[in-house]
Design a protein around this motif. Structure first.
Motif, PDB file in Angstrom:
ATOM      1  N   ILE A 172      10.351  33.924  56.771  1.00  0.00           N
ATOM      2  CA  ILE A 172      11.594  33.360  57.299  1.00  0.00           C
ATOM      3  C   ILE A 172      12.049  32.146  56.496  1.00  0.00           C
ATOM      4  N   GLN A 173      11.085  31.326  56.020  1.00  0.00           N
ATOM      5  CA  GLN A 173      11.481  30.123  55.280  1.00  0.00           C
ATOM      6  C   GLN A 173      12.145  30.488  53.958  1.00  0.00           C
ATOM      7  N   HIS A 174      11.866  31.677  53.455  1.00  0.00           N
ATOM      8  CA  HIS A 174      12.575  32.132  52.260  1.00  0.00           C
ATOM      9  C   HIS A 174      13.923  32.732  52.652  1.00  0.00           C
ATOM     10  N   ILE A 191      12.613  44.787  45.741  1.00  0.00           N
ATOM     11  CA  ILE A 191      11.580  45.669  45.182  1.00  0.00           C
ATOM     12  C   ILE A 191      10.237  45.089  45.616  1.00  0.00           C
ATOM     13  N   ASN A 192       9.486  45.895  46.368  1.00  0.00           N
ATOM     14  CA  ASN A 192       8.213  45.414  46.901  1.00  0.00           C
ATOM     15  C   ASN A 192       7.296  46.607  47.097  1.00  0.00           C
ATOM     16  N   LYS A 193       6.025  46.419  46.793  1.00  0.00           N
ATOM     17  CA  LYS A 193       5.115  47.568  46.884  1.00  0.00           C
ATOM     18  C   LYS A 193       4.696  47.877  48.325  1.00  0.00           C
ATOM     19  N   ILE A 251       8.771  39.645  46.636  1.00  0.00           N
ATOM     20  CA  ILE A 251       8.903  38.584  47.647  1.00  0.00           C
ATOM     21  C   ILE A 251       8.724  39.228  49.014  1.00  0.00           C
ATOM     22  N   SER A 252       7.849  38.646  49.858  1.00  0.00           N
ATOM     23  CA  SER A 252       7.543  39.311  51.126  1.00  0.00           C
ATOM     24  C   SER A 252       8.665  39.157  52.149  1.00  0.00           C
ATOM     25  N   GLY A 253       9.378  38.035  52.087  1.00  0.00           N
ATOM     26  CA  GLY A 253      10.474  37.831  53.039  1.00  0.00           C
ATOM     27  C   GLY A 253      10.080  37.002  54.247  1.00  0.00           C
ATOM     28  N   GLN A 306      13.721  26.909  43.428  1.00  0.00           N
ATOM     29  CA  GLN A 306      13.159  27.438  44.676  1.00  0.00           C
ATOM     30  C   GLN A 306      14.256  27.726  45.700  1.00  0.00           C
ATOM     31  N   ILE A 307      14.173  28.905  46.300  1.00  0.00           N
ATOM     32  CA  ILE A 307      15.123  29.302  47.342  1.00  0.00           C
ATOM     33  C   ILE A 307      14.413  29.216  48.700  1.00  0.00           C
ATOM     34  N   GLY A 308      15.109  28.672  49.702  1.00  0.00           N
ATOM     35  CA  GLY A 308      14.521  28.670  51.034  1.00  0.00           C
ATOM     36  C   GLY A 308      14.737  27.365  51.769  1.00  0.00           C
ATOM     37  N   SER A 309      14.056  27.241  52.905  1.00  0.00           N
ATOM     38  CA  SER A 309      14.312  26.092  53.778  1.00  0.00           C
ATOM     39  C   SER A 309      13.981  24.777  53.108  1.00  0.00           C
ATOM     40  N   SER A 310      13.021  24.771  52.192  1.00  0.00           N
ATOM     41  CA  SER A 310      12.731  23.526  51.483  1.00  0.00           C
ATOM     42  C   SER A 310      13.261  23.573  50.054  1.00  0.00           C
ATOM     43  N   GLY A 311      14.093  24.552  49.766  1.00  0.00           N
ATOM     44  CA  GLY A 311      14.712  24.639  48.441  1.00  0.00           C
ATOM     45  C   GLY A 311      16.213  24.790  48.579  1.00  0.00           C
ATOM     46  N   ALA A 350      13.110  31.647  42.555  1.00  0.00           N
ATOM     47  CA  ALA A 350      11.759  32.004  42.984  1.00  0.00           C
ATOM     48  C   ALA A 350      11.489  31.618  44.424  1.00  0.00           C
ATOM     49  N   SER A 351      10.433  32.195  44.956  1.00  0.00           N
ATOM     50  CA  SER A 351       9.922  31.775  46.254  1.00  0.00           C
ATOM     51  C   SER A 351       9.049  30.533  46.032  1.00  0.00           C
ATOM     52  N   ARG A 352       8.682  29.917  47.120  1.00  0.00           N
ATOM     53  CA  ARG A 352       7.964  28.643  47.030  1.00  0.00           C
ATOM     54  C   ARG A 352       6.636  28.698  46.269  1.00  0.00           C
ATOM     55  N   GLY A 385       8.730  36.476  43.399  1.00  0.00           N
ATOM     56  CA  GLY A 385       7.747  36.002  44.355  1.00  0.00           C
ATOM     57  C   GLY A 385       6.354  36.210  43.808  1.00  0.00           C
ATOM     58  N   ARG A 386       5.393  36.006  44.672  1.00  0.00           N
ATOM     59  CA  ARG A 386       4.008  36.061  44.248  1.00  0.00           C
ATOM     60  C   ARG A 386       3.601  37.425  43.709  1.00  0.00           C
ATOM     61  N   GLY A 387       4.390  38.452  44.023  1.00  0.00           N
ATOM     62  CA  GLY A 387       4.127  39.782  43.480  1.00  0.00           C
ATOM     63  C   GLY A 387       4.183  39.822  41.966  1.00  0.00           C
ATOM     64  N   ILE A 388       4.708  38.790  41.330  1.00  0.00           N
ATOM     65  CA  ILE A 388       4.794  38.752  39.868  1.00  0.00           C
ATOM     66  C   ILE A 388       3.410  38.476  39.256  1.00  0.00           C
ATOM     67  N   LYS A 389       2.492  38.029  40.113  1.00  0.00           N
ATOM     68  CA  LYS A 389       1.057  37.914  39.782  1.00  0.00           C
ATOM     69  C   LYS A 389       0.673  36.818  38.801  1.00  0.00           C
ATOM     70  N   GLU A 390       1.320  36.777  37.616  1.00  0.00           N
ATOM     71  CA  GLU A 390       0.920  35.791  36.608  1.00  0.00           C
ATOM     72  C   GLU A 390       2.150  35.143  36.005  1.00  0.00           C
TER      73      GLU A 390
END
Ligand SMILES: Cc1cc2nc3c(=O)[nH]c(=O)nc-3n(C[C@H](O)[C@H](O)[C@H](O)COP(=O)(O)OP(=O)(O)OC[C@H]3O[C@@H](n4cnc5c(N)ncnc54)[C@H](O)[C@@H]3O)c2cc1C
Lengths: 331, 256
Positions: free
Chosen positions: A278-280, A293-295, A274-276, A256-261, A241-243, A216-221
């Motif tokens: 609902i669409q994911h 794993i999330n900070k 990944i924050s979690g 992409q995993i989720g409602s549109s993936g 990945a997340s969207r 998810g976006r936590g990967i930063k770059e």
């Protein structure tokens, strides 16, 4: 006459969708709590067969609301047709699944009737005679109990998976079915929709993967995706990945995993940063094992994880890769 | 084309949220950012203007802090801004927010209005669609592509599970924009400098009060959701966490 709850079921591609049965289950639960009557309707050009199918459920009545103008779907026709029908029937509460189609027309319908929608609910409460609808707020970090303060008809939509469709009770005998023709004047429908389509065939099919490492976006770059790839390789799994990661072009859309993936159900889903939302979650909650794993200790992904690590993924993933390699070598 | 973009300031994604005393809203002492899909809506408006000419106007409602969203939009290239400034706007339901916007723009003539497809705070996904109904305009939601045609526009709607649909529609229209429709730009130094001289019209609550009414829905209680699953938290220094995790993967999830 008791108040009535009306469920508007959704049909597409010749089938009632699962979310519709979930909404019937929600309606049955609210009817049981309030003592209100429960009816259902299905909307389209010629939808009698769906109405008959719904009639097997425990419902006081089923309507097929019909007009040639209701096919193909447009928000203008659905809002106009349903407004007429609802004005005639005067239900207290109108329930629908929170599908893309419903979110496209229900705010318009409610506004045209001077009313409001409590959208994307995950449950309800009936406390001291008051009906409350529970919905997620702040991307699932908080929840809210929301009440209607204006006149009926009240509209509420339920999130996918909020109720179990297979728990929708059958009736002792088939519910009566009535066809209601609605008039939609020429010129009401302004949008001209074309055929529904899928983009070019997906190159990767993650639905068969047993192990998925998802970033998810936590990967930063973009360059940091490499460590997730190394972890996936060490585990013998696929990368997903997340969207936002796919929106940025860091990984292709078909990962992409989720409602549109894609919707996946691996033995292991390892979510990194990944924050979690609902669409994911709808795309991966069927996984047998979920490791997150999330900070942020409050991240909603932890609500559904079997094993959780609160921490910086960049500290944890490198030793994890080494440990996995060791474990594999030892086998 | 003259395009209005509705934008909202929301708490930053990583911001820790605390409940207020009545547990009906969050404490406002958090950091804020622009609602993500709204940033894509702005970008799309700027791109349409670059292609077809016209004007991009941005609008928001909220207390003084919300002006930041407008300043950023002006720095990225929006031509002017409208700020419905009052703390009370934060507590309006979607119907009232749309009514306030409709009142604030009643003397304007837009070809298109964009909103993000939903906000990260309430997540109603309603303001754009309600606004279309109030104005008597057609709308389309969850938009991933916009093309101008002779008769109006052709848009690409995202549907569930990887499906899409093209829709032809006349103008004026309201579109709710999905994240990922384009690639966002950054504000340039010149842009930031120029933004200071761009017009920003303030609208007070009193100016739109007659257009809005009582909220039709109300948050009775806000709370931290209960956990439904028995999550096992693994703690310790990274090396130890890695060891413990591998043990779980091997012995409990049986994937190693
Ligand atoms: C109609 C619609 C459809 C959508 N479809 C999808 C879909 O199919 N799939 C999808 O995924 N989303 C979808 N979304 C978007 C979804 O709502 C979320 O915005 C998205 O899932 C968030 O992605 P994220 O968790 O990667 O990012 P964020 O929500 O930004 O979360 C990033 C997380 O990383 C953590 N983090 C940051 N740094 C670190 C670090 N160093 N170590 C560990 N953790 C860290 C943060 O604490 C945070 O929890 C859709 C939205 C809408 C409205």
């Amino acid at each position: 006459m008791p108040d009535t709850i009306l469920v508007i079921a959704e049909q597409r591609e010749g089938k009632l969708n699962r979310a519709s049965l979930e909404t019937i289950a929600a309606g049955q639960a609210i009817a049981a709590a309030t003592g209100w009557a429960l009816e259902a309707a299905v909307v389209g050009a010629s939808v009698g067969s769906f109405a008959n199918e719904l009639a097997a459920k425990k419902l006081a009545k089923v309507y097929s609301v019909e007009s040639a103008k209701l096919e193909p779907y447009t928000p203008d026709a659905f809002a106009a047709g349903l407004k007429q029908f609802i004005e005639a029937k005067q239900p207290k509460l109108v329930l629908m699944p929170h599908t893309y189609q419903v979110r496209d027309f229900v705010p318009k319908l409610a506004t045209a009737m001077g009313s409001t929608v409590i959208s994307d609910c995950i449950g309800f409460k009936h406390e001291g005679g008051k009906l409350l609808f529970t919905r997620q707020m702040f991307q699932g970090k908080l929840a809210a109990d929301v009440s209607f303060t204006g006149n009926s008809p009240w509209f509420a939509t339920f999130q996918n998976g909020a109720f179990r469709g297979d728990k929708a009770e059958d009736g002792a005998s088939a519910a009566p079915v009535e066809t209601v023709k609605v008039e939609i004047a020429d010129g009401v429908v302004r949008n001209r929709p074309q055929e529904v389509f899928k983009e070019a065939k997906q190159a990767v099919d993650l639905t068969q993967a047993e192990i998925i490492v998802s970033v998810g976006r936590g990967i930063k770059e973009q360059k940091n995706i490499e460590i997730a790839k190394q972890l996936a390789d060490a585990l013998g799994g696929e990368l997903a990945a997340s969207r936002p990661i796919c929106d940025s072009g860091w990984l292709p859309m078909d990962r992409q995993i989720g409602s549109s993936g894609q919707t996946v159900a691996p033995k292991l889903y390892l979510a990194l940063g990944i924050s979690g939302a609902i669409q994911h979650i709808v795309g991966m909650k069927g996984a047998r094992g979920i490791v997150a794993i999330n900070k942020d200790s409050e991240a909603p992904i932890f609500e559904i994880a079997d094993f959780a690590v609160v921490g910086n993924l960049f500290d944890i993933v490198p030793p994890l890769i080494e440990e996995v390699k060791k474990a594999k070598a030892g086998n | 084309m003259k395009i209005l973009v509705c934008m909202k300031q929301v708490p930053q994604k990583d911001a820790p949220l605390k409940l207020n005393e009545t547990a009906t809203w969050i404490r406002e002492d958090v950091s804020y950012e622009v609602n993500e899909p709204d940033a894509y809506a702005l970008e799309e408006a700027l791109r349409q203007k670059e292609k077809h000419g016209g004007e991009v106007v941005v609008i928001t409602s909220g207390p003084a802090r919300a002006q930041q969203v407008l300043r950023e939009a002006l720095a990225k290239g929006a031509d002017r801004a409208i700020h419905l400034e009052d703390n009370a706007f934060v507590g309006l339901d979607a119907f009232n927010t749309a009514r306030a916007f409709a009142a604030a723009i009643k003397d304007e003539q837009f070809d298109l209005i964009f909103t993000g497809l939903q906000s990260d705070d309430y997540g109603y996904a309603q303001v754009g669609v309600i606004l279309a109904e109030l104005l008597g305009w057609p709308h389309a939601t969850i938009i991933m592509q916009i093309e101008k045609t002779d008769a109006g526009i052709k848009v690409k709607r995202e549907l569930e599970a990887g499906f899409f649909q093209f829709v032809d529609m006349p103008l004026p229209a309201v579109l709710t924009i999905q994240s990922g429709i384009n690639k966002l730009r950054y504000a340039t130094l010149i842009g930031i400098k120029n933004a200071k001289n761009k017009p920003l019209r303030k609208v007070a609550l009193a100016d739109v009060q007659s257009a809005i009414g009582n909220n039709l829905q109300m948050i009775e209680k806000l709370y931290i959701p209960q956990k439904t699953k028995n999550t096992e938290f693994i703690e310790g220094p990274p090396a130890e966490v890695a060891k413990k995790l591998v043990e779980k993967l091997r012995n409990e999830l049986r994937v190693l």
